[in-house]
Design an enzyme around this catalytic site. Structure first.
Site, mmCIF file in Angstrom:
data_model
loop_
_atom_site.group_PDB
_atom_site.id
_atom_site.type_symbol
_atom_site.label_atom_id
_atom_site.label_comp_id
_atom_site.label_asym_id
_atom_site.label_seq_id
_atom_site.Cartn_x
_atom_site.Cartn_y
_atom_site.Cartn_z
ATOM 1 N N ASP A 108 0.837 -1.200 0.061
ATOM 2 C CA ASP A 108 -0.078 0.149 0.266
ATOM 3 C C ASP A 108 0.897 1.121 -0.094
ATOM 4 O OD1 ASP A 108 -2.088 -1.745 0.385
ATOM 5 O OD2 ASP A 108 -2.068 -1.843 2.421
ATOM 6 N N GLU A 145 -11.244 1.013 -3.564
ATOM 7 C CA GLU A 145 -10.589 1.353 -2.367
ATOM 8 C C GLU A 145 -9.239 2.202 -2.948
ATOM 9 O OE1 GLU A 145 -9.966 -2.179 -0.251
ATOM 10 O OE2 GLU A 145 -8.599 -3.129 -1.844
#
Length: 548
Positions: A43, A218
């Site tokens: 991420d 997301e």
């Protein structure tokens, strides 16, 4: 890593002669090797401040949370600290291995660095999990959390600072109209008051993603370029269907039009046997010369199994017809990226971790927040003293475990340890950890007056003793040599290493078997195995490096 110098022929007029001549000018290029961060660094988020780049990644149940890296050339990265380094910033009590810190985002605005993220495990009050910390200096200190309240629903928040000084929170939450299937979420936005650190105004639903019946939109980010607001997200889940998609609008509140060429990056069409899979969750950055790049996560399986978790990769980005294009003409990640920036002086990390300073190396972590007085660097100068406690690696607690990330398919790890068990419950040694349910322990224990080494594999919380061998008492060196999905375990009490066992199957420590979002870590471990203890293990050094 090599630096390339590209010679470019340029016609230039020579003023004092009034003639033209071919002059060879040197253009500096630096080569980035993918992944730019090896191992469990998922991420990624990046921001640029002048010529400097700063990058952060998720840490889940590990503490300290959110490592921060610095670079000036996008190829070489040096960890300059950990942003969430106090329990008051990052409470992780009883945190599941793949909970904790999700998808941190770093941004810089008007002299201040902002880090926004989600702590899935804890919040100041029930329902509060999204928060911001700030700093004037990226090395810290970073502030205490500003919790954003129950209105900040969902996960993966990001910040966007507009030209008029307004700040916007953009995140992902369950479909506000009706949740019809698993992963039926949406991207939403609301203005953030930087004075009060509270959401203000109307909450707006922006986009559900590029695909019909999209699952898990997301990791949203908003950027502004040439009069357009670009909304870039991840969708398809963080596994085989992961991808990066983008939409744009003339107004920040929308409506956002779908890029007809979505997804702009994915490896899902390349099959499960491609060397890099699960690619997605990107963030864009522009350098001082106007060149654009994307960082993103991806995984590198070994014979179908991913023990390292998700790495951070880099790609070039061009703009065509008002849309970003990743690696034009290629459309997938490359092994190397040529970058037209001056190479930075890079500190090459020593693979030997010594314990002669007042603090642990910033690359070292522990599970959850660490028990009080779990370790000490002063009582026996030059040593890491691990104090045994009741917790084990199976518990959702804070076992005595200090670790680093697995970063290579083939590696070696070793430590010099002095430990004498006071009873059969006590043990200390090395461990390879994927989660509390899946790990391997290489530990010294005692049976009566005798000392033993054993290799124990834990699968679904069930232990299997792979090997056990009696050893002399006193200081020993433990060593693990891992090749792909197989590990060998050695010890040395004098001048020669002896094998305890070889070819131990460790493919169960993979995402494909154990699940979750984390990669493996390796480190020093000690436990009273459910019993209180005043005992300790002393480690004089720890070593981790690629197997040459």
């Amino acid at each position: 890593m090599p630096v390339l110098f590209c010679l470019v022929g340029i016609k230039r007029e020579i003023p004092h002669l009034g003639l033209k001549s071919n002059i060879i000018e040197e253009k500096v290029m630096v080569t980035a090797h993918n992944p730019i961060l090896n191992g469990f660094y998922p991420d990624p988020s990046i921001c640029a401040v002048g010529e400097d780049f700063y990058l952060v990644t998720s840490t889940f149940a590990y503490f300290p949370g959110v490592p921060i890296f610095h670079s000036r050339d996008l190829a070489h990265w040096e960890q300059i600290g950990n942003i969430l380094n106090r329990e008051s910033q990052l409470p992780l009590k009883n945190c599941g291995h793949s909970k904790g810190i999700f998808a941190p985002v770093i941004r810089y605005y008007d002299g201040t660095f902002y880090l926004i993220t989600t702590n899935v495990s804890e919040g100041r009050i029930p329902g509060e999990q999204n928060f911001i910390v700030t700093a004037r200096n990226p090395e810290g200190p970073w502030s205490e959390p500003y919790y954003l309240g129950k209105d900040a629903l969902g996960i993966d928040p990001s910040l966007f600072f507009d030209d008029d000084g307004k700040c916007y929170y953009v995140g992902t939450r369950p479909n506000s109209q009706e949740t019809r299937y698993y992963g039926d979420w949406e991207i939403w936005m609301q203005e953030l008051d930087l004075e009060t650190m509270r959401l203000t105004g109307k909450s707006r639903r922006l986009w559900k993603g590029a695909m019909n019946e999209v699952a898990w939109p997301e990791g949203p980010h908003i950027y502004k370029k040439d009069g357009y607001y670009y909304l870039m997200i991840a969708e398809g889940g963080t596994g085989p269907n992961h991808s990066v998609t983008v939409a744009r609008s003339r107004q920040i509140e929308g409506p956002y039009e779908n890029n007809p060429d979505n997804p702009i990056l994915t490896h899902r069409h390349l099959g499960k046997n491609y060397p890099v899979v699960y690619v997605g969750h990107g963030d864009l950055v522009e350098d001082i010369n106007g060149n654009w790049y994307m960082v993103m996560l991806g995984s590198r399986p070994c014979k179908g199994y991913t023990n390292m978790g998700r790495d951070t990769f880099l790609a070039k980005v061009a703009w065509e017809n008002g849309w970003p294009v990743v690696n034009p003409g290629i459309g997938k990640l490359e092994d190397t990226v040529e970058i037209p920036l001056e190479p930075m002086d890079y500190f090459h990390k020593d693979p030997i971790y010594s314990f002669d300073s007042a603090a642990l190396d910033p690359a070292m972590m522990m599970l959850r927040n660490g028990a009080p007085d779990m370790y000490d660097l002063k009582e026996n100068p030059g040593h890491l003293r691990l104090r045994l406690n009741r917790s084990t690696l199976k518990d959702l607690a804070s076992p005595a475990y200090i670790c680093v990330r697995q970063q290579h398919f083939d590696y070696q790890a070793a430590a010099a340890m002095r430990f004498t068990g006071m009873n059969e419950n006590e043990c200390a040694g090395l461990a390879i950890v994927q989660s509390n349910e899946y790990h391997v322990r290489f530990e010294k224990c005692c049976k009566g007056e005798a000392a033993f080494l054993r290799v124990v594999r834990c699968e679904k919380l069930q232990d299997t003793v792979i090997a056990e061998q009696q050893i002399p008492s006193g200081k020993i060196i433990l060593k693990i040599i891992n090749k792909g999905n197989s590990a060998d375990f050695y010890y040395r009490s004098d001048s020669k290493y002896e094998a305890v066992t070889r070819d131990v199957d460790v493919h169960c420590l993979s995402t494909e078997v154990a699940g979750g979002f984390t990669g493996c870590t390796l480190g020093m471990y000690a436990s009273g195995n459910g019993k209180d203890s005043d005992n300790f293990a002393d480690f004089s050094w720890f070593f981790y490096d690629a197997l040459k």
